[in-house]
Design a protein around this motif. Structure first.
Motif, short mmCIF file in Angstrom:
data_model
loop_
_atom_site.label_atom_id
_atom_site.label_comp_id
_atom_site.label_asym_id
_atom_site.label_seq_id
_atom_site.Cartn_x
_atom_site.Cartn_y
_atom_site.Cartn_z
N PRO A 192 0.49 -0.73 -0.35
CA PRO A 192 -0.51 -0.11 0.20
C PRO A 192 0.57 1.49 -0.05
O PRO A 192 1.88 1.21 1.06
N VAL A 193 0.34 2.39 -0.47
CA VAL A 193 0.92 3.25 -0.68
C VAL A 193 1.47 4.19 0.69
O VAL A 193 2.68 4.29 0.72
N GLU A 194 0.85 3.95 1.79
CA GLU A 194 1.14 4.23 2.69
C GLU A 194 2.63 3.54 3.53
O GLU A 194 3.26 4.37 4.41
N LYS A 195 2.69 2.07 2.64
CA LYS A 195 4.45 1.45 3.45
C LYS A 195 5.08 2.13 2.64
O LYS A 195 6.21 1.01 3.01
N CYS A 196 4.73 2.65 1.31
CA CYS A 196 5.96 2.63 0.83
C CYS A 196 7.09 4.02 0.91
O CYS A 196 5.84 4.78 1.83
N THR A 197 8.39 3.74 0.14
CA THR A 197 9.15 5.38 0.35
C THR A 197 8.48 6.33 -0.45
O THR A 197 9.57 6.09 -1.52
N GLY A 198 8.10 8.03 0.66
CA GLY A 198 8.74 8.35 -0.10
C GLY A 198 9.78 9.62 -0.42
O GLY A 198 10.51 9.55 0.91
N ASP A 255 5.45 12.82 -7.86
CA ASP A 255 4.68 11.93 -6.04
C ASP A 255 4.93 10.55 -6.57
O ASP A 255 4.20 10.25 -7.13
N ARG A 265 6.40 6.45 -4.72
CA ARG A 265 6.16 6.09 -3.73
C ARG A 265 6.82 4.80 -3.73
O ARG A 265 6.45 4.10 -4.62
N ASP A 319 8.91 1.22 -3.40
CA ASP A 319 8.66 -0.28 -2.14
C ASP A 319 10.06 -0.57 -2.00
O ASP A 319 11.02 -0.45 -2.17
N TRP A 355 5.19 3.26 -6.87
CA TRP A 355 3.32 4.43 -7.24
C TRP A 355 4.50 5.57 -7.84
O TRP A 355 4.77 6.57 -7.54
#
Length: 266
Positions: free
Chosen positions: A126-132, A149, A151, A153, A173
């Protein structure tokens, strides 16, 4: 108009001639991102032909393109009912920086695949668990990283900590930062938005693209895009990279393949 739309806006100044002010925000170091440059060329090719989408773009990067004024020359070689093909050149300081052969056509947004092979859409956390990337501040902008933008893995980002995974692979993402849904030109940007997959083989520094071909396979549905980058061979200072782009409906909407030089930076 979105920021990306403004950054890729072209002005027709003659028959097959367009002017643009290339946006410094899409630079990585001193060089403008190849996907951004292809988006600009694709806009000109579509404007010069009766079709709506860049179906195939084969771009050769001859020189580093930098921010500032540039000219785009479109030489339409063939125009048909379903496709048109043009030779498109980006000229800066009286030298060709990028040359592309672009085929345009018109895709039906409602079309469904007659057949689709494996693999399916790449599995991303999920996007919230990916690195930005850390957010931009008023004092600091980082060029290209602030124009998209993304994100990533975490499983494919070990190279950041000096622990490359040993396999040329990256997943992320992708969205435009203002929330604008992706169109054909955003797809051109997306296929070259990932860091070089060779970083996960221990390569370092800038890895300049020499040639990149991308295909638009469908009009993307609204929402984020999933990017999956892989490679097959690193040898003699060269590596290849393939990227698949999947939309929020789980459809393959773009594919690319490029050949690039291995980075030599520290």
């Amino acid at each position: 108009m979105s920021r990306f739309g403004r950054a890729t806006a072209i002005e027709r100044v003659g028959d097959g001639r367009y002017a643009i002010d290339l946006d410094a925000g899409f630079a990585i170091g001193a060089a403008l991102n190849g996907g951004y440059l292809m988006a600009v060329l694709d806009r000109a090719a579509v404007d010069a032909t009766p079709h709506q989408h860049p179906i195939s773009t084969a771009a050769t990067f001859l020189r580093v393109a930098k921010a500032g004024p540039a000219e785009i020359l479109v030489d339409t070689r063939k125009t048909g009912r379903t496709a048109a093909t043009s030779r498109v050149s980006l000229v800066q300081n009286e030298q060709v920086a990028v040359e592309a052969l672009i085929t345009t056509g018109t895709l039906d947004p409602a079309a469904e695949p007659d057949w689709a092979g494996e693999p399916p859409v790449p599995e991303l956390p999920p996007v919230e668990k990916c690195t930005g990337f850390q957010p931009v501040t008023e004092e600091r902008e980082r060029g290209f990283a602030d124009r998209v933008d993304m994100r990533f893995d975490p499983a494919t980002m070990g190279w950041l900590d000096g622990q490359p995974m040993g396999r040329p692979e990256l997943r992320a993402w992708f969205r435009l930062p203002d929330g604008e849904d992706a169109d054909a030109y955003a797809l051109a940007l997306a296929v070259d938005a990932l860091p070089p997959v060779a970083l996960n083989l221990g390569a370092k520094g800038w890895a300049p693209t020499v040639e990149l071909t991308w295909h638009m396979r469908a009009v993307p549905a609204p929402g984020p895009l999933a990017l999956h980058g892989t490679g097959r061979l690193l040898t003699g200072g060269w590596f290849d990279e393939e990227v698949e782009v999947w939309d929020s409906a789980g459809r393959l909407v773009a594919q690319s393949r490029q050949i690039a030089r291995v980075g030599r930076g520290g």
